[in-house]
Design a protein around this motif. Structure first.
Motif, PDB file in Angstrom:
ATOM      1  N   THR A  91      -3.439   3.044  -0.074  1.00 29.42           N
ATOM      2  CA  THR A  91      -4.026   2.582  -1.325  1.00 29.42           C
ATOM      3  C   THR A  91      -3.084   1.654  -2.074  1.00 29.42           C
ATOM      4  OG1 THR A  91      -4.943   3.301  -3.460  1.00 29.42           O
ATOM      5  CG2 THR A  91      -3.232   4.687  -2.497  1.00 29.42           C
ATOM      6  N   ARG A  92      -3.642   0.617  -2.664  1.00 33.60           N
ATOM      7  CA  ARG A  92      -2.831  -0.320  -3.441  1.00 33.60           C
ATOM      8  C   ARG A  92      -2.358   0.282  -4.760  1.00 33.60           C
ATOM      9  NH1 ARG A  92      -6.531  -5.765  -2.662  1.00 33.60           N
ATOM     10  NH2 ARG A  92      -5.410  -6.617  -0.863  1.00 33.60           N
ATOM     11  N   LYS A  93      -3.185   1.107  -5.353  1.00 38.77           N
ATOM     12  CA  LYS A  93      -2.873   1.643  -6.675  1.00 38.77           C
ATOM     13  C   LYS A  93      -2.298   3.047  -6.557  1.00 38.77           C
ATOM     14  CE  LYS A  93      -4.863   2.351 -11.276  1.00 38.77           C
ATOM     15  NZ  LYS A  93      -6.087   2.266 -12.109  1.00 38.77           N
ATOM     16  N   GLU A  94      -1.145   3.246  -7.152  1.00 40.47           N
ATOM     17  CA  GLU A  94      -0.504   4.556  -7.100  1.00 40.47           C
ATOM     18  C   GLU A  94      -1.336   5.578  -7.881  1.00 40.47           C
ATOM     19  OE1 GLU A  94       3.896   6.568  -7.839  1.00 40.47           O
ATOM     20  OE2 GLU A  94       3.423   4.611  -8.728  1.00 40.47           O
TER      21      GLU A  94
ATOM     22  N   TYR B 155       0.829  -1.203   0.000  1.00 37.63           N
ATOM     23  CA  TYR B 155       0.000   0.000   0.000  1.00 37.63           C
ATOM     24  C   TYR B 155       0.865   1.254   0.000  1.00 37.63           C
ATOM     25  CZ  TYR B 155      -4.073  -2.857   1.178  1.00 37.63           C
ATOM     26  OH  TYR B 155      -5.084  -3.794   1.161  1.00 37.63           O
ATOM     27  N   TYR B 156       0.493   2.200  -0.847  1.00 43.45           N
ATOM     28  CA  TYR B 156       1.068   3.542  -0.788  1.00 43.45           C
ATOM     29  C   TYR B 156       0.391   4.298   0.356  1.00 43.45           C
ATOM     30  CZ  TYR B 156       2.750   2.514  -5.514  1.00 43.45           C
ATOM     31  OH  TYR B 156       3.359   1.948  -6.602  1.00 43.45           O
TER      32      TYR B 156
ATOM     33  N   TYR C 136      -7.154   9.413  -9.967  1.00 40.73           N
ATOM     34  CA  TYR C 136      -6.940   8.247 -10.808  1.00 40.73           C
ATOM     35  C   TYR C 136      -7.536   8.528 -12.187  1.00 40.73           C
ATOM     36  CZ  TYR C 136      -5.683   5.730  -6.555  1.00 40.73           C
ATOM     37  OH  TYR C 136      -5.068   5.328  -5.399  1.00 40.73           O
TER      38      TYR C 136
END
Length: 252
Positions: free
Chosen positions: A70-73, A51-52, A97
């Motif tokens: 969050t997993r997605k950057e 996670y970020y 995003y």
């Protein structure tokens, strides 16, 4: 996509009660948005593999604060709403995003004697303008402790709380105006008549055990995202704060 929001009422206190990393992985959440971290980032070492992390601390130590794991950057990260008088208490983080914006929000409390109600309403007006600007570019998902029970169904004792912070006519109208600007309360969108669904309980009088609570934690989405909302949940069996987490399951 599974998103979680939680007012943790002190992140260090939460860490003493549970393994946040293990819980988050067991939940298989794509993002965890938290409010009321009550710390400066350098006061804590948080390791959550995969996670970020993004933190927005209040200038006042031990007060307010938000974070997102969050997993997605994200493509871009902003802190606050771009208005100086509102941006010293660490209340907003926005991740951009490709398909949407994701925000964690900790709305100011009007306080028991309502001495901060005027400021609370000023914040509300400016926040609606901020999310409206974002929504004009791409859809918005925002979540957090919004410090208002919108309808009588959203708290146990509405008649006794009409003049109390979080249920004044002014705060409820403020939230109505927010929704009218093109947004939907995901929980009430799916469950308009569900009673006894609360996310915060006083520590006094065994309120949580008796389910004498308020629903003041939300996932709000742009109207054009409602068709993608699969479920909106209140995770009342998760302990560690006077709030429980809330969850949004939404198609990507």
């Amino acid at each position: 996509m599974k998103l979680i929001s939680w007012n943790v009422n002190g992140f260090r206190a939460l860490q003493r009660k549970m393994d946040v990393s293990q819980w988050l992985n067991e939940l298989d959440a794509d993002a965890l948005c938290i409010q009321e971290t009550k710390l400066q980032k350098d006061q804590v070492d948080v390791q959550i593999p995969g996670y970020y992390q993004f933190w927005n601390d209040a200038e006042k130590k031990g007060y307010s604060g938000t974070a997102i794991f969050t997993r997605k950057e994200p493509l871009n990260v902003t802190y606050g709403i771009g208005i100086d008088k509102h941006d010293h208490e660490g209340r907003v983080i926005t991740l951009e995003y490709d398909p949407f914006y994701l925000m964690t929000v900790y709305t100011p409390n009007a306080r028991r004697d309502l001495k901060r109600l005027e400021y609370r309403l000023e914040w509300g007006k400016d926040f609606v303008h901020f999310i409206g600007e974002l929504d004009s570019r791409k859809p918005v998902i925002f979540c957090g402790d919004l410090n208002v029970a919108h309808q009588e169904i959203d708290l146990k004792n509405p008649k006794n709380n009409m003049k109390n912070a979080g249920f004044t006519a002014e705060e409820r109208e403020d939230f109505s105006q927010l929704l009218a600007a093109g947004f939907a309360d995901s929980f009430r969108y799916l469950y308009p008549d569900r009673e006894g669904a609360y996310s915060w309980w006083s520590y006094m009088g065994n309120a949580r055990g008796r389910n004498i609570g308020w629903r003041i934690d939300y996932f709000v989405v742009s109207n054009r995202l409602t068709a993608k909302v699969k479920d909106s949940k209140i995770l009342s069996d998760v302990f560690g704060s006077d709030h429980c987490p809330v969850e949004l399951d939404i198609a990507e």
